[in-house]
Structure formats: structure tokens, C-alpha cells
Design a protein around this motif. Structure first.
Motif, mmCIF file in Angstrom:
data_model
loop_
_atom_site.group_PDB
_atom_site.id
_atom_site.type_symbol
_atom_site.label_atom_id
_atom_site.label_comp_id
_atom_site.label_asym_id
_atom_site.label_seq_id
_atom_site.Cartn_x
_atom_site.Cartn_y
_atom_site.Cartn_z
ATOM 1 N N GLN A 292 -1.947 -7.682 0.048
ATOM 2 C CA GLN A 292 -1.501 -6.169 -0.811
ATOM 3 C C GLN A 292 -1.845 -5.708 -1.779
ATOM 4 O OE1 GLN A 292 2.858 -8.352 -2.579
ATOM 5 N NE2 GLN A 292 3.686 -7.729 -0.172
ATOM 6 N N ASP B 177 -0.668 -12.840 1.304
ATOM 7 C CA ASP B 177 -0.425 -11.991 1.672
ATOM 8 C C ASP B 177 -0.337 -11.083 -0.058
ATOM 9 O OD1 ASP B 177 0.302 -12.651 4.233
ATOM 10 O OD2 ASP B 177 2.645 -13.333 2.920
ATOM 11 N N GLY B 178 -0.746 -11.572 -1.002
ATOM 12 C CA GLY B 178 -0.407 -10.652 -2.210
ATOM 13 C C GLY B 178 -1.701 -10.334 -2.067
ATOM 14 N N SER C 232 -8.559 -3.444 -8.971
ATOM 15 C CA SER C 232 -7.701 -4.280 -9.225
ATOM 16 C C SER C 232 -8.746 -5.259 -10.601
ATOM 17 C CB SER C 232 -6.476 -5.441 -8.392
ATOM 18 O OG SER C 232 -5.575 -6.233 -9.143
ATOM 19 N N ARG D 3 -10.588 -5.644 4.071
ATOM 20 C CA ARG D 3 -9.907 -4.272 4.708
ATOM 21 C C ARG D 3 -10.616 -3.151 4.770
ATOM 22 N NH1 ARG D 3 -4.418 -2.653 5.162
ATOM 23 N NH2 ARG D 3 -4.732 -0.919 4.834
ATOM 24 N N THR E 186 -4.624 -2.970 -0.436
ATOM 25 C CA THR E 186 -3.936 -2.097 -0.025
ATOM 26 C C THR E 186 -3.796 -1.244 -1.156
ATOM 27 O OG1 THR E 186 -2.950 -3.220 1.726
ATOM 28 C CG2 THR E 186 -2.269 -0.776 1.588
ATOM 29 N N GLN E 187 -3.324 -1.262 -2.377
ATOM 30 C CA GLN E 187 -3.083 -0.577 -3.192
ATOM 31 C C GLN E 187 -4.162 -0.592 -4.155
ATOM 32 O OE1 GLN E 187 -0.694 -3.339 -6.145
ATOM 33 N NE2 GLN E 187 0.981 -3.308 -5.238
ATOM 34 N N SER F 271 -8.350 -5.182 9.041
ATOM 35 C CA SER F 271 -8.268 -6.427 7.942
ATOM 36 C C SER F 271 -7.835 -7.568 8.318
ATOM 37 C CB SER F 271 -6.868 -5.937 7.342
ATOM 38 O OG SER F 271 -5.610 -6.372 8.287
#
Length: 770
Positions: A45, A41-42, A210, A273, A48-49, A256
Motif C-alpha cells: 500500500q 500488505d502494508g 514514504s 511495484r 502504491t501511494q 508487483s
């Protein structure tokens, strides 16, 4: 650990281990699954960011570029044929391009007019048809979309092939992403009027990714699955993962997902994604080992708890089992001193049974074990005697124990050595086996009442004989008869050339050391007497004669002649000089111990001759031409053969090769001097002074390599130069003669007519007529 005790402890461990291990494994797998889901999940995210951040930057650049494309300045310039004189117009266009740099990641921008064949960028204005990237940019006009992004490595020619990635980076062309706008944005025809191309360096986009290493590495792939933001040095594992991501997208049709894969020997959790904006794929790869690191803490806690329980159970089980095992242990300890060979059991009762069987072994079996080592003990005893490690009292005591002869009057030593193996059916590596066979033969030929144990010492077979005669002459005759019998038998069975040395008779056993040395000294006489001899030490002249100074002088003269013959490569002269050298050594009565010393001086001079020519002794001569090998030769025949075959022939061959190589080099240098100094006062003596060789030697070398004398070659070259000048220049005959270093024109004309068959003037006239 004893078998029954081990069974009891194992049963206790199993009872304690099963529940504890089950609980620990269940806890570990549940915790690992929960942590892995959180990381998935992390990572999603983060992707996505990252996608939103990158696309926001790209869309901002699109809007800024669209404003410029729709500006009146751009619209009006597309219908004009601009050149360098339209300074104001070009300044407005450049200013508009510069405004794009407010977006700091822009590296370069190009406004291209396809119809009027001109282009403007940050740094230049030129014809578009002359631009290095003309072909690739022209292909953009054929794309169906009015706005699209192009990824890849762009060098000076605009190619984006992978093979040029590293070269482009090294040459100062960083990796870029191109934004392409067709002008007008809403085309009326399939062929646009112009293009706006904006380049962004890949590293600007990479900075937006990231950097949270705890959640894994983030990559961006294009539609083909290539990591265009990477350093183009991806491992095979990464490329395989990129392929899996693209396959997953095509197969599932979902934007995704998540899956596990292996890369470079590590298991990774892959999240991905796909962007509907430009088709880029955002990928995150996190190490499963890092994901499950926290769950390992639970595993360690479980392991420590299990270990504590195991220790408590072990202590209790060990105490109880020892009390139950004590009767068996006492019986086992009582019989532990009884050794059982060839048996290995974990069962205490089987061990006790085998040990009791050993106690009932017969005395005959024990004696057979001792007899097997008795012969080796006797040989070891004799080796200590011949090396001077025993006294008379030690010998008398041990001799009686070993059953050696007693009641002898005299002792003597005979030593057998193999002369050579070169003409026999055996090889050099068979020598030790042959000596062992000879030692066995001697043991069978001489009865045990007449000899002590035969032994092998270095490269000799040595036997201590017991003689019952008081008279030394009778003892010598007895020793000689035994030696003849041994020699005859060995020749009959092995066809080996051997020689036997016999010592003087002696009384004390400790004198066997001296007697053995006397045998070796006697065997050295093979240098003058030849092979296959039986010789007494007393029959040789053991005294060293003083060599007269004339003998040394004569040998030194022959050595110098020999070395000189080697330098000239004259093998006949080499053999003649060496035969004289050997004859002097033999005829002058030089003692056999002097042979190696004198000959080593000759060998050293031969080695020095190779080193003076820049060669390596071992490489030129081979493994047999060494001092160690020479000192092992024990007959004059073998020494002469070694010198001629292993020393002189390789040296002569090597020197001839060196000489031929040197001749070619010298001749080439002399020819070069003639070509460089033909117009000067050059002579053979002048070349000798330059090349540091004797003129006679240079003359011989030049004649051998060129087939013509030096003076003739110089004259021929000068006349060839004269013919060239007569054909190509208008120089006078006297001027040509002077340029060729002829002080007398008449001498030049006479020499030219002699070689060409006509005078220089006639030669020029004949050439002009052609």
C-alpha cells in the motif's frame, strides 16, 4: 553433579519440556507468519501511494511544460534565427520558462532550437553548439518518443557516468531527472526542430517517498535497476537486491511482488511495484527482524512459562532423587580423600572402585614418587646456602636429612665459568644447556662423600667441597687437584675453554656466601692472565692500587686521540691508539675491577660521537654493542675484539657515509653561491663566512667533489658568462669586465685570452663571421 542423580533429573525435565516447547514454537511461527503477511500488505500500500504521489507530480510538470511548448511564442520562435538583439523575443521565451518554476521542484529548463542553433534557459542565452551538454542533448533528438524522462547525475558536461557522481555533487551539480519534450510534440519528420528540457533535483522526488521507518526503506529504481535517487554509495548488498528485483520482474512478467533476501548480514523482506507510466520500479525493504519483533514477545512469554515449569519439576525431582541417592553419596564421601591420579569418571561406582585400588598401592610406589623430587630439594637447599638464607643450625639439620658429607675439617668452593663460545662448535644460546652438562659432570667426577650437591648460579657452576685435612695448604692442593680433574674432563668431552676459581678454605657453612664471591673475584683475573686458568683467590692481588694522576691523564689523552682518529676515519690510527690504551691499562697494573669503569668512559665518548652526527646508537652499532653485553665479557682478548669489531668499525663506516653526504651538500651550496654572485666580490673566505666552515676545509671539500680549485671554477664560470654576453649582446669589453667584477679591463682580457686562446674582441669577430 553425580551421574545417577543427573539421569533422574534429566528424565523429569524431558517429560516437562517436550509439550511446553512444542506449544511455544507453534505459537511463535503462527504469529510470525500473520505479522509478516500484514507487513507485506502494508508495504505494498505504501509503494502504491508513493507511486501515485510521484507520478502526479511528474504528470503535473508534463502538462505545464506541454502548455509552454504549444504556446504561440515557442511555435513562432522555432523558425527564427535569434540573437542578442532580439531582446523582446528572448524576454517572452524566458518569461515562459520562468512560469515553469511555479512547480517548485524545477531546477533548470532549456528551450533549444536545433535548426537555428540557439538555446534559452533560466539564466542564459547562447549558441547551442557551444553548450557543454551539446552532444548528450543532441542524442535526445534521436529517441523514438516525443516525451521521455532521463535519470542520472549531470555535471558541467552533461555526462551521467557513475564514476562522476561524487565529483559532481561536490562541485555543486546536484543529481537531477530530465523531462525531454520534442518540438513539435507531434513530429512531421524524424528530426525535431527543437527540444524542451526540464530538470528536477532528485531530492525533490526523494522527499515524496514514504518516511515510515516501521515499514522499511523505500527506493526508486530506473529501468536498468539503478537507484538513481540514492546517494550513490549503496552497499554491495543493496546492489544485489536491486539486481534481484529486476530479474524477478523480467522472469515473472508481473508488475508487483514480494520476496526475502539478505543484505549486509540482515534478512530483508522486499516488496516491489513497476510503473507502466515511466518504467520506474518502486522497492520497499523491511527488516525481517523488525517484522517479527512482536512475535518475539510471545516467545518470551512462552520461555518464562517453560522456565517456571522447569523450576517446579527440578525442585520436586531433586528432592525425590536425593532421598534415593543418599546411600551411594555416603559411600562416595567416605572415600573422597583418596586421590586418584590420571583418572576422570562421572560414574560414582567407578570412582569408588578406583579409590579402593589406590588404597592397595605398595609402599615402594610411594617412595619412588618422593625420590623423584629429592634431588631438586637438595639443589634448592644449596642455592639458599649460597645466597645467605640459612644459618649454621639450619644447615646442620638439613644436611643430615639430605645425606650430605659429615665429619669434614674444612670446606671450600670451586666455581666453573665458560670463557667464550666464539671459536667453539656451540652457539650463544647453547650456554645454559652446556652449564647444565658441566653441572652433571661435576656431580659424577666428585664422589658424594666429598661434595655437596652441585648447583647452577647465574652464569656459573658452583660446588661446595668437603676437605678432611686440617692444614689449609693441603686443602688448597686438594681443591686444585679436583679443579684440574674437572677442567680436563670438560675439555675432553666438550672442547670448551673454561676457567675455575677456588676460594679460601673455611670452617662455617654460612661462609659459603663469601667463598662464592671470592671465586668470582678470582675469575676476574682472566682480564690480565687470559683464558683457561685455575686460580686461587689468595693468589691474586685483591687490594686496589691507587692510580696516579699521570695514568689518568695519559688515558684521557689516548681517548681524545682515539676519538679524533674515529672522526677522521683513519682505522690504522684508531687501532694504534687503542693498542696503546690497552697497554697503559695492563702495564700500569690497574686492578681488574677498574677495567670496566675506565673503558665505559671510552664507550660513552664513542656513543656521543654518533649522537653528535644525528645517528641512533642502536641502529648504527647493532644489538651487540651495548653496555650490558660489554659487562658480560670476562677476558681481555674478548674485550679488545669487541671494541674493534663491534664499536670502532661500525662508527668509522657511519662517519664516512655522513662525511660523503655532507661533502656533496657543501660543494653544491658553494657552486650555487658562484652562480648567484659571480658578478660580485666573491672569494673562498666569503663562502666560509656564509656557510660557517673553515676556508681550508671548504677548499679541500670543493677540490674533492668538483675536481678543480674554487678560484679556477669561479674564473671558468665568469669566462663562460663573458662568452655568452659577447655572443648575444653589444656590450663593450670594458662593460663586460666591470659586470664580472674586474676593476682592470686589461686583467680581464689577459684572463680571457689565457683560457679561450684569443682576446674578447677576436672571439666576438669570429662569432659574427659564423
Amino acid at each position: 553433579m553425580p551421574k545417577y542423580l543427573l539421569r533422574l533429573l534429566g528424565y523429569s525435565f524431558i517429560l516437562a519440556a517436550v509439550p511446553v516447547i512444542s506449544i511455544g514454537l507453534i505459537s511463535y511461527f503462527i504469529a510470525s507468519g500473520d505479522i509478516e503477511d500484514k507487513v507485506k500488505d502494508g508495504n505494498m500500500q505504501v509503494l502504491t501511494q508513493t507511486q501515485m504521489g510521484v507520478e502526479q507530480v511528474l504528470k503535473t510538470l508534463e502538462l505545464t511544460s506541454l502548455q509552454f511548448v504549444n504556446s504561440p511564442t515557442v511555435a513562432s520562435s522555432l523558425n527564427e534565427d535569434l540573437d542578442y538583439n532580439d531582446f523582446a523575443k528572448l524576454r517572452d521565451l524566458s518569461k515562459g520558462l520562468y512560469n515553469l518554476q511555479t512547480f517548485t521542484s524545477v531546477r533548470e529548463a532549456y528551450l533549444i532550437n536545433l535548426n537555428k542553433d540557439w538555446m534559452v534557459s533560466f539564466s542564459m542565452f547562447s549558441k547551442f553548439s557551444t553548450f557543454a551538454d551539446h552532444d548528450i542533448i543532441s542524442s535526445y533528438a534521436k529517441q523514438p518518443n516525443s516525451l521521455f524522462w532521463v535519470t542520472g547525475q549531470w555535471g558541467a558536461n552533461g555526462d551521467s557516468s557513475d564514476a562522476e557522481d561524487s565529483a559532481g555533487e561536490a562541485a555543486g551539480h546536484p543529481e537531477v531527472i530530465r523531462l525531454v519534450y520534442k518540438i513539435p510534440v507531434i513530429p512531421m519528420t524524424t528530426q525535431p526542430k527543437g527540444l524542451l528540457i526540464v530538470e528536477i533535483e532528485n531530492r525533490q522526488i526523494s522527499n515524496l517517498l514514504s518516511k515510515n521507518k516501521k515499514l522499511g526503506e523505500v527506493y526508486v529504481l530506473d529501468r536498468e535497476g539503478s537507484d538513481f535517487l540514492g546517494d550513490n554509495h549503496e552497499t554491495g548488498g543493496n546492489k544485489a537486491i536491486y539486481g534481484l528485483v529486476t530479474d524477478k520482474l523480467r522472469a515473472s512478467g508481473e508488475d508487483s511482488g514480494f520476496f526475502n533476501a539478505y543484505a549486509d548480514g540482515k534478512e530483508l523482506g522486499i516488496s516491489y511495484r513497476s510503473s507502466p507510466y515511466n518504467g520506474w520500479i518502486y522497492v520497499s525493504a523491511a527488516s525481517i527482524e523488525e517484522i517479527t519483533k512482536q512475535s518475539k514477545k510471545i516467545a518470551w512469554v512462552t520461555f518464562i512459562a517453560c522456565s517456571a515449569i522447569f523450576i517446579l519439576v527440578a525442585l520436586f525431582a531433586l528432592y525425590a532423587s536425593r532421598r534415593m541417592y543418599s546411600p551411594i553419596k555416603r559411600l562416595f564421601e567416605v572415600t573422597k580423600d583418596i586421590e586418584v591420579e590420571g583418572k576422570s569418571h562421572n560414574d560414582e561406582f567407578v570412582w569408588i572402585e578406583e579409590r579402593f585400588r589406590t588404597l592397595f598401592s605398595t609402599e615402594k610406589q610411594l617412595q619412588q614418587q618422593v625420590v623423584g623430587q629429592f634431588t631438586q630439594l637438595k639443589e634448592f637447599f644449596m642455592l639458599k646456602l649460597f645466597t645467605g638464607q640459612l644459618s649454621d643450625s639450619d644447615f646442620a639439620y638439613r644436611s643430615e636429612q639430605f645425606g650430605f658429607p659429615a665429619g669434614w675439617a674444612k670446606l671450600g668452593v670451586i666455581t666453573v665459568q665458560i670463557d667464550t663460545l666464539q671459536e667453539s662448535r656451540f652457539q650463544e644460546n647453547d650456554k645454559e644447556l652446556l652449564l647444565f652438562a658441566i653441572n652433571n659432570m661435576v656431580g659424577e667426577l666428585v664422589s658424594q662423600q666429598e661434595r655437596f650437591s652441585p648447583v647452577l648460579l647465574e652464569q656459573s657452576q658452583v660446588t661446595l667441597l668437603a676437605c678432611r685435612f686440617e692444614d689449609e695448604t693441603e686443602c688448597k692442593a686438594y681443591f686444585f687437584r679436583m679443579a684440574e680433574t674437572i677442567k680436563r674432563t670438560i675439555h675432553s668431552y666438550l672442547q670448551l675453554p673454561i676457567s675455575i676459581g677456588i676460594s679460601r678454605p673455611f670452617d662455617r657453612p654460612v661462609d659459603a656466601v663469601r667463598a662464592y664471591r671470592e671465586c668470582l673475584e678470582a675469575l676476574k683475573s682472566r682480564m690480565s692472565l687470559g683464558n683457561e686458568i685455575i686460580v686461587h683467590y689468595e693468589d691474586i692481588d685483591a687490594g686496589r692500587r691507587e692510580l696516579e694522576i699521570t695514568v689518568y691523564t695519559q688515558l684521557k689523552l689516548l681517548e681524545d686521540q682515539l676519538i679524533q682518529a674515529l672522526k677522521l676515519g683513519d682505522m690504522d690510527h684508531v687501532h694504534q691508539s687503542f693498542d696503546k690504551y690497552i697497554a697503559v691499562i695492563v702495564d700500569k697494573g690497574i686492578h681488574v675491577n677498574e677495567y670496566p669503569v675506565l673503558m665505559m668512559q671510552l664507550i660513552a665518548k664513542a656513543f656521543q660521537l654518533i649522537q653528535e652526527q644525528g645517528g641512533m646508537v642502536k641502529k648504527v652499532l647493532g644489538p651487540r654493542a651495548t653496555m650490558d653485553y660489554f659487562l658480560k665479557l670476562n677476558t681481555l682478548e674478548n674485550i679488545v675484539r669487541w671494541f674493534k669489531a663491534e664499536l670502532f668499525e661500525p662508527i668509522t663506516r657511519y662517519l664516512n657515509e655522513q662525511a660523503e653526504s655532507q661533502y656533496v651538500n657543501i660543494a653544491d651550496r658553494m657552486v650555487k653561491l658562484v652562480h648567484e654572485r659571480f658578478d660580485q666580490d666573491i672569494s673562498l673566505e666569503g663562502c666560509a663566512s656564509i656557510l660557517n666552515f673553515h676556508p681550508v676545509y671548504l677548499s679541500r671539500v670543493f677540490k674533492k667533489e668538483m675536481g678543480i680549485n674554487f678560484s679556477e671554477y669561479l674564473t671558468d664560470y665568469r669566462m663562460s658568462m663573458a662568452k655568452t654576453w659577447l655572443e648575444t649582446t653589444s656590450l663593450k669589453i670594458s662593460e663586460i669586465a666591470e659586470k664580472l667584477n674586474y676593476t682592470n679591463t686589461t686583467a680581464f682580457i689577459r684572463t680571457f685570452r689565457k683560457l679561450v686562446g684569443m682576446t674578447p674582441g677576436q672571439y666576438r669577430d669570429e662569432f659574427l663571421k659564423q
